[in-house]
Design a protein around this motif. Structure first.
Motif, PDB file in Angstrom:
ATOM      1  N   TYR A 258      -6.450  -1.719  -2.723  1.00  0.00           N
ATOM      2  CA  TYR A 258      -6.770  -1.991  -1.317  1.00  0.00           C
ATOM      3  C   TYR A 258      -8.033  -1.240  -0.895  1.00  0.00           C
ATOM      4  O   TYR A 258      -8.948  -1.813  -0.293  1.00  0.00           O
ATOM      5  CB  TYR A 258      -5.592  -1.592  -0.427  1.00  0.00           C
ATOM      6  CG  TYR A 258      -5.802  -1.909   1.042  1.00  0.00           C
ATOM      7  CD1 TYR A 258      -5.391  -3.128   1.575  1.00  0.00           C
ATOM      8  CD2 TYR A 258      -6.414  -0.998   1.899  1.00  0.00           C
ATOM      9  CE1 TYR A 258      -5.593  -3.432   2.918  1.00  0.00           C
ATOM     10  CE2 TYR A 258      -6.628  -1.284   3.231  1.00  0.00           C
ATOM     11  CZ  TYR A 258      -6.214  -2.506   3.739  1.00  0.00           C
ATOM     12  OH  TYR A 258      -6.430  -2.805   5.070  1.00  0.00           O
ATOM     13  N   LEU A 259      -8.095   0.047  -1.216  1.00  0.00           N
ATOM     14  CA  LEU A 259      -9.257   0.856  -0.827  1.00  0.00           C
ATOM     15  C   LEU A 259     -10.546   0.345  -1.454  1.00  0.00           C
ATOM     16  O   LEU A 259     -11.596   0.313  -0.820  1.00  0.00           O
ATOM     17  CB  LEU A 259      -9.042   2.314  -1.230  1.00  0.00           C
ATOM     18  CG  LEU A 259      -8.437   3.263  -0.187  1.00  0.00           C
ATOM     19  CD1 LEU A 259      -8.485   4.697  -0.689  1.00  0.00           C
ATOM     20  CD2 LEU A 259      -9.154   3.150   1.149  1.00  0.00           C
TER      21      LEU A 259
ATOM     22  N   ILE B 151     -14.216   3.276   7.985  1.00  0.00           N
ATOM     23  CA  ILE B 151     -13.096   2.375   7.708  1.00  0.00           C
ATOM     24  C   ILE B 151     -12.504   1.888   9.031  1.00  0.00           C
ATOM     25  O   ILE B 151     -12.718   2.494  10.085  1.00  0.00           O
ATOM     26  CB  ILE B 151     -11.993   3.055   6.856  1.00  0.00           C
ATOM     27  CG1 ILE B 151     -11.520   4.355   7.536  1.00  0.00           C
ATOM     28  CG2 ILE B 151     -12.502   3.328   5.454  1.00  0.00           C
ATOM     29  CD1 ILE B 151     -10.372   5.042   6.813  1.00  0.00           C
TER      30      ILE B 151
ATOM     31  N   LYS C 101      -2.854   2.718   7.180  1.00  0.00           N
ATOM     32  CA  LYS C 101      -2.268   2.601   5.844  1.00  0.00           C
ATOM     33  C   LYS C 101      -2.429   3.900   5.047  1.00  0.00           C
ATOM     34  O   LYS C 101      -1.513   4.319   4.327  1.00  0.00           O
ATOM     35  CB  LYS C 101      -2.910   1.431   5.078  1.00  0.00           C
ATOM     36  CG  LYS C 101      -2.495   0.050   5.594  1.00  0.00           C
ATOM     37  CD  LYS C 101      -3.164  -1.048   4.788  1.00  0.00           C
ATOM     38  CE  LYS C 101      -2.732  -2.432   5.285  1.00  0.00           C
ATOM     39  NZ  LYS C 101      -1.294  -2.693   5.036  1.00  0.00           N
TER      40      LYS C 101
ATOM     41  N   THR D  98       0.806  -1.226   0.000  1.00  0.00           N
ATOM     42  CA  THR D  98       0.000   0.000   0.000  1.00  0.00           C
ATOM     43  C   THR D  98       0.842   1.281   0.000  1.00  0.00           C
ATOM     44  O   THR D  98       0.285   2.378   0.082  1.00  0.00           O
ATOM     45  CB  THR D  98      -0.954   0.014   1.213  1.00  0.00           C
ATOM     46  OG1 THR D  98      -0.221  -0.246   2.410  1.00  0.00           O
ATOM     47  CG2 THR D  98      -2.042  -1.029   1.040  1.00  0.00           C
TER      48      THR D  98
ATOM     49  N   THR E  45      -6.896   0.335   8.059  1.00  0.00           N
ATOM     50  CA  THR E  45      -6.991   1.100   6.815  1.00  0.00           C
ATOM     51  C   THR E  45      -6.607   2.552   7.055  1.00  0.00           C
ATOM     52  O   THR E  45      -5.915   3.170   6.227  1.00  0.00           O
ATOM     53  CB  THR E  45      -8.416   1.015   6.231  1.00  0.00           C
ATOM     54  OG1 THR E  45      -8.711  -0.362   5.930  1.00  0.00           O
ATOM     55  CG2 THR E  45      -8.545   1.838   4.958  1.00  0.00           C
TER      56      THR E  45
ATOM     57  N   VAL F 205     -11.775  -2.734   0.463  1.00  0.00           N
ATOM     58  CA  VAL F 205     -12.273  -2.576   1.842  1.00  0.00           C
ATOM     59  C   VAL F 205     -13.374  -1.527   1.977  1.00  0.00           C
ATOM     60  O   VAL F 205     -13.950  -1.370   3.058  1.00  0.00           O
ATOM     61  CB  VAL F 205     -11.120  -2.221   2.822  1.00  0.00           C
ATOM     62  CG1 VAL F 205     -10.103  -3.343   2.876  1.00  0.00           C
ATOM     63  CG2 VAL F 205     -10.474  -0.891   2.456  1.00  0.00           C
TER      64      VAL F 205
END
Length: 362
Positions: free
Chosen positions: A191-192, A246, A253, A182, A250, A195
């Motif tokens: 990734y975003l 979130i 990150k 990430t 997350t 999730v």
């Protein structure tokens, strides 16, 4: 006025007429073996083109006429994104038809080039190309620049795309998340999406002010036109404007990513130092390569949104909550999109209901 004369062994007709500016012009054509043939040809021209200026217009190329047509009829009547689609059609038409004149366009030529375009494009794309080009050609027909419709009854085909899975299962979804770097722009975008279930345009439209790391929230209030590069634009629907919760990991990150890549508060966080934002083909390539490395079935980037929603539903999150998280305009959209999952979950619920009732007398 029409006159005829013999030139060598052939006959020629000459029609005098006034152009749109009132100036006298002459239209000549020769090569007829008999005078009667020249008379018949001249009569046909006068019948099909009463003002005769349209005869000369037929010498304009299809592409040139199309470009003038979209400038006059579309530029100020449609959105910039839609106008860009018309311009893309002009680009493809130029590759297919080149300098072909309007008067020389036949049904056979049109279908041949449409088939050629279909060899490397999906049927939906071919249909859109045909629809936009045909609208222009019908305008030329109305103006009597051409006398027949070369697009009539055109057959629309397209190439089949390789079949890919729509979603990942829970284990593959988790495996992907655990193996993404990430710190890299592309993999952070992946990734975003996985999730949050956000659309691609929403993700690449994020600016630092949209990220509330203190309360673990992402505000979706705009999108980025990554396709036509017109900048920020409105979200797909009003319901797409939302706050997405979130998890702490997350948030961490995102904080690390911002510390590494932050450039400006009003600049998209996924825009690189040269001002470039990945287009859909680029992000799909990054995702495909990552899935291949991990031996996970291939899905498209949009499949990450479906994966996110499917996992939430399977884990017992209500349809209403999933609908709001995805930014759907209403719950019906969510229900119709994920009907197969909802039916499966309803079947499981029936078993739970019977189990509860069976335990009443125990």
């Amino acid at each position: 006025m029409v006159s005829y004369r013999k030139r060598g062994n052939a006959w020629q007709y000459e029609i005098s007429y006034k152009d749109q500016n009132g100036k006298y012009k002459k239209l000549r054509k020769s090569g007829f073996l008999l005078k009667s043939e020249a008379i018949l040809a001249a009569s046909k021209v006068q019948t099909e083109h009463p003002n005769l200026t349209t005869v000369q217009s037929g010498s304009e190329s299809l592409v040139s006429y199309y470009r003038r047509w979209i400038q006059v009829y579309k530029q100020n009547a449609v959105t910039p994104i839609t106008y860009n689609k018309y311009q893309n059609t002009a680009k493809h038409a130029n590759e297919l038809f080149g300098d072909l004149k309007l008067k020389d366009l036949t049904k056979l030529i049109y279908q041949e080039q449409l088939n050629k375009f279909a060899e490397s494009h999906a049927k939906r794309t071919v249909s859109c190309f045909h629809k936009q080009l045909r609208a222009c050609i019908l305008e030329a027909l109305d103006e009597k620049i051409i006398t027949t419709d070369p697009t009539r009854k055109a057959v629309i085909t397209g190439c089949e795309r390789p079949k890919v899975s729509k979603t990942l299962n829970y284990d593959d979804w988790k495996k992907l998340l655990l193996n993404l770097d990430t710190s890299q722009i592309g993999e952070m975008i992946v990734y975003l999406a996985a999730v949050t279930g956000m659309r691609y345009g929403e993700i690449v439209g994020l600016t630092p002010s949209d990220i509330d790391l203190k309360n673990n929230l992402i505000a979706v209030n705009k999108a980025w036109d990554y396709k036509y590069k017109t900048g920020f634009m409105k979200t797909k629907t009003q319901s797409s404007v939302r706050d997405i919760a979130i998890d702490q990991q997350t948030s961490q990150k995102l904080q690390e990513f911002l510390d590494l890549h932050f450039l400006s508060s009003n600049r998209p966080i996924f825009m690189n130092a040269t001002g470039h934002i990945l287009v859909s083909a680029e992000i799909n390539k990054i995702l495909t390569e990552k899935l291949e490395q991990l031996n996970i079935p291939r899905i498209t980037f949009h499949g990450l949104r479906h994966t996110h929603a499917s996992i939430l539903l399977y884990k017992g999150v209500s349809v209403l909550s999933v609908s709001r998280r995805l930014g759907h305009s209403n719950i019906t959209t969510t229900q119709s999109t994920y009907l197969h999952i909802i039916k499966e979950l309803e079947s499981q619920d029936q078993d739970k209901i019977i189990s509860i009732l069976n335990n009443i007398s125990k």
